[in-house]
Enzyme design. Structure first.
Site, PDB file in Angstrom:
ATOM      1  CB  ILE A  13      -0.958   0.016   1.220  1.00 30.38           C
ATOM      2  CG1 ILE A  13      -1.809  -1.253   1.248  1.00 30.38           C
ATOM      3  CG2 ILE A  13      -1.836   1.268   1.203  1.00 30.38           C
ATOM      4  CD1 ILE A  13      -2.630  -1.437   2.523  1.00 30.38           C
ATOM      5  CB  ALA A  75       2.525  -2.760  10.181  1.00 34.00           C
ATOM      6  CE1 TYR A 141      -1.305  -6.110  11.259  1.00 28.42           C
ATOM      7  CE2 TYR A 141      -3.508  -7.000  10.923  1.00 28.42           C
ATOM      8  CZ  TYR A 141      -2.519  -6.079  10.613  1.00 28.42           C
ATOM      9  OH  TYR A 141      -2.761  -5.118   9.662  1.00 28.42           O
ATOM     10  NE  ARG A 265      -5.492 -18.496   7.044  1.00 30.72           N
ATOM     11  CZ  ARG A 265      -5.222 -17.513   6.201  1.00 30.72           C
ATOM     12  NH1 ARG A 265      -4.061 -17.478   5.604  1.00 30.72           N
ATOM     13  NH2 ARG A 265      -6.095 -16.559   5.968  1.00 30.72           N
TER      14      ARG A 265
END
Ligand code: NAD
Length: 301
Positions: A13, A75, A141, A265
């Site tokens: 991004i 990040a 996260y 997951r």
């Protein structure tokens, strides 16, 4: 605006944001340590500082550059990795953000624009989520991004650093690596190009709100002089199941896709669709790229 710092400007991004800022005549400084970014993404007209956002030099660097705004995108954005290594997540996403915030306060940077995520909500069962919804992350996260948001708000309360927090839905488009937060489109396209089997985690009926990267860039730019102190969703407000997403991609590919179901997951969210009403109101922004068109761009990249 004349000068901007973009952290994570060699990433998916961030690199699109850098391109757009440069095209508007802004001088752009990129801070990136290439942990997931790629030099081929990086616009040669940006000035690169290859350092970690947690580095002690960050504060003096921001002081020296004196930008009109800092866009913070760097990040550790891989949900799976965050579950395996929560300390690394904390180091980059929380401590790295604090380091930047302190640098911005010391250099009196006028605006801090933060890339956050729908992962702050965790697994809540709602047809559509508004910014008022409670935040209960289901991955480290999501938790680390939420903690960073709280630091940003307190830096405003305590030191007056103006900010806008943008919580993205699943972003997709060219240059996305086949992993990370929301990387399912690039994972599927990568497998298709290699003629490999596609693994659909769970039953494929989990839903996501996919937003094209250019729409995320325009929201960042709209935040420069608007929406101070706001936390806003950058999303389409519409969701699609993974099974139906695959059907759209199959239509673009024009050949049948080999697929199988795999176990769900850890930390995965069942449904995710974010209302974008507040962003429309405060940023006078709206998403412009329909899913099919965005998928075609991503497919042809
Ligand atoms: P990305 O991994 O492509 O980009 C992150 C960039 O940050 C990379 O260039 C990486 O090298 C750099 N970076 C990582 N750690 C660093 C550190 N310690 N110091 C300096 N640079 C570092 O990820 P992306 O998909 O472009 O995501 C950008 C931002 O948007 C992230 O903050 C992410 O949490 C957020 N976000 C992304 C999505 C999505 O769907 N892609 C969704 C929600 C939120």
């Amino acid at each position: 605006m004349t000068k901007a710092i973009v952290t994570g400007g060699a990433g998916f991004i961030g690199s699109h944001l850098v391109d757009e800022l440069l095209s508007k005549g802004t001088e752009v400084f990129v801070i990136d340590n290439f942990s997931s970014g790629n030099s081929s993404n990086l616009n040669p007209n940006a000035k690169l500082f290859n350092i970690d956002i947690g580095d002690f030099q960050i504060k003096s660097l921001i002081q020296e550059l004196k930008p009109d705004a800092l866009f913070h995108l760097a990040a550790q954005a891989d949900v799976g990795r965050s579950v395996g290594n929560p300390s690394e997540d904390e180091r980059v996403n929380i401590n790295g953000t604090i380091n930047l915030l302190q640098g911005c306060v010391e250099a009196s940077v006028p605006k801090f624009i933060f890339s956050s995520t729908s992962a702050v909500y965790g697994n809540i069962q709602r047809d559509i989520i508004t910014e008022k919804e409670s935040t209960t992350p289901s991955s480290f996260y999501g938790l680390s991004k939420l903690a960073a948001e709280y630091y940003i708000r307190l830096f405003y309360e305590l030191f007056g650093l103006r900010y806008t927090i943008l919580r993205y839905a699943n972003v997709y488009g060219p240059r996305q690596l086949p992993k990370g937060d929301g990387g399912v489109v690039s994972v599927f396209l990568d497998r298709i190009k290699r003629a490999e089997l596609i693994k659909v985690h769970g039953d494929g009926e989990q839903t996501r709100d996919f937003i094209y990267v250019k729409d995320v860039v325009s929201a960042n730019i709209a935040s420069l002089h608007k929406a101070d102190g706001k936390t806003l969703h950058i999303s389409t407000g519409e969701s699609i199941s993974i099974n139906n997403l695959l059907k759209l991609i199959e239509g673009i590919h024009r050949l049948p896709i080999k697929k199988e179901n795999a176990p769900s997951r850890t930390g995965d969210i069942r449904h995710s669709c974010l209302s974008n009403q507040l962003a429309k109101e405060y940023l006078q922004w709206q998403p412009d790229v329909p899913l099919l068109e965005g998928l075609r761009h991503a497919y042809l990249k």
